[in-house]
Design a protein around this motif. Sequence first.
Motif, PDB file in Angstrom:
ATOM      1  N   CYS A 159      -3.784  -5.039 -12.333  1.00 29.53           N
ATOM      2  CA  CYS A 159      -5.077  -5.389 -12.917  1.00 29.53           C
ATOM      3  C   CYS A 159      -5.392  -6.849 -12.626  1.00 29.53           C
ATOM      4  N   THR A 196      -2.732   1.832 -19.779  1.00 28.78           N
ATOM      5  CA  THR A 196      -1.541   1.821 -18.925  1.00 28.78           C
ATOM      6  C   THR A 196      -0.240   2.075 -19.682  1.00 28.78           C
ATOM      7  N   TRP A 215      -2.400   1.894  -2.751  1.00 25.93           N
ATOM      8  CA  TRP A 215      -2.840   1.803  -4.140  1.00 25.93           C
ATOM      9  C   TRP A 215      -4.073   2.683  -4.307  1.00 25.93           C
ATOM     10  N   THR A 216      -4.174   3.345  -5.427  1.00 31.84           N
ATOM     11  CA  THR A 216      -5.355   4.147  -5.729  1.00 31.84           C
ATOM     12  C   THR A 216      -5.986   3.655  -7.025  1.00 31.84           C
ATOM     13  N   ARG A 217      -7.271   3.928  -7.176  1.00 31.88           N
ATOM     14  CA  ARG A 217      -7.979   3.449  -8.357  1.00 31.88           C
ATOM     15  C   ARG A 217      -7.596   4.288  -9.569  1.00 31.88           C
ATOM     16  N   TRP A 218      -7.214   3.616 -10.629  1.00 35.81           N
ATOM     17  CA  TRP A 218      -6.867   4.285 -11.878  1.00 35.81           C
ATOM     18  C   TRP A 218      -8.007   4.176 -12.886  1.00 35.81           C
ATOM     19  N   THR A 227     -11.869   1.648 -13.847  1.00 37.62           N
ATOM     20  CA  THR A 227     -12.808   0.604 -13.434  1.00 37.62           C
ATOM     21  C   THR A 227     -13.251  -0.273 -14.595  1.00 37.62           C
ATOM     22  N   LYS A 228     -13.030   0.158 -15.826  1.00 39.84           N
ATOM     23  CA  LYS A 228     -13.451  -0.615 -16.994  1.00 39.84           C
ATOM     24  C   LYS A 228     -12.286  -0.704 -17.974  1.00 39.84           C
ATOM     25  N   LYS A 269       0.845  -1.197   0.000  1.00 41.68           N
ATOM     26  CA  LYS A 269       0.000   0.000   0.000  1.00 41.68           C
ATOM     27  C   LYS A 269       0.877   1.242   0.000  1.00 41.68           C
ATOM     28  N   ARG A 309     -10.933  -3.493 -13.152  1.00 40.88           N
ATOM     29  CA  ARG A 309     -10.436  -2.587 -12.127  1.00 40.88           C
ATOM     30  C   ARG A 309      -8.917  -2.495 -12.252  1.00 40.88           C
ATOM     31  N   ILE A 310      -8.398  -1.284 -12.351  1.00 39.93           N
ATOM     32  CA  ILE A 310      -6.956  -1.069 -12.426  1.00 39.93           C
ATOM     33  C   ILE A 310      -6.541  -0.129 -11.304  1.00 39.93           C
ATOM     34  N   LEU A 311      -5.537  -0.540 -10.536  1.00 43.11           N
ATOM     35  CA  LEU A 311      -5.005   0.254  -9.435  1.00 43.11           C
ATOM     36  C   LEU A 311      -3.619   0.773  -9.821  1.00 43.11           C
TER      37      LEU A 311
END
Length: 276
Positions: free
Chosen positions: A54, A74, A31-34, A36-37, A29, A40-42
């Motif tokens: 992912c 990405t 991690w933040t959300r990058w 959602t479609k 940690k 889900r990619i962090l």
Amino acid sequence: MCPLLTPEKRYLLLAAIPEEYSTFLSSTKPWTRWATKPFRILIAKQPGKLLFFCPTGMGIRNIILHWENIINQTRPDLVISFGFCGELFSSDHRKVFLVTHCYPFPPNSYFKPIEQPVSEEVIEFCNQHQIALAKAITTPIFFPKKDLLKLLRTLITPRDMDHFKTYQTIVDMESALLANLAYRLSIPFLSLRATTDAHNEEIPFNVEELLNEQGFVSPKKAILMLSRNPGLLLDFLHFWHVSRSASTALASTLRELIRLSPKAFELSPPQVIFPG
């Protein structure tokens, strides 16, 4: 500033199911959300690096459908897949493997055997951490190893079979697929695998029967399987235990691997292994 416009190297980390990746995420940690479609990619930052993670679900269907979108979001300089495997021909019971050669099974004209060159720094890292360099045979569906071996003997030559027996050889469901996708885009690719079953062990149930449409383990399907066959309870508990151990080994190894300097990952892209 958009992270994709910064000079950091971008590493795309892929894993199939929470049993494989939850320990790694919790130990690295924040991690933040990058995105959602489609998945889900962090995103997380390290000095000189951007890490994108992912979860893809098990199997090949979802990855094939959404690979282009993942890459466009990405723009990775390196793809690292990590997850579980079974040992097919191994004798020294290594816990973690770095795949250098990927073989799709059954052989076909679309997915090719792939080799990924690795740097001296990565090889030194493997030696220091007792990580075996391995060949991976990737199957599109779950095969008990005894059935896979029978099919191998009918589809490859005895010489090729002896070749696999000479090396650390593992079996999984993602490495060769992802290696081929990375090859087509000339993106360096590494696959890190932790064993859940040794070469003389079998998983006594069909893993795919536990998965939902997204490729993740469904508790309802697990309960249904147990209700039909209560004798599997001890096998479930054993697999849960070895999965936790494998997840811990993956997490600690991957944490150290991605701390190597970006120079260690200046790798040539994957290349097709030609016969002969």
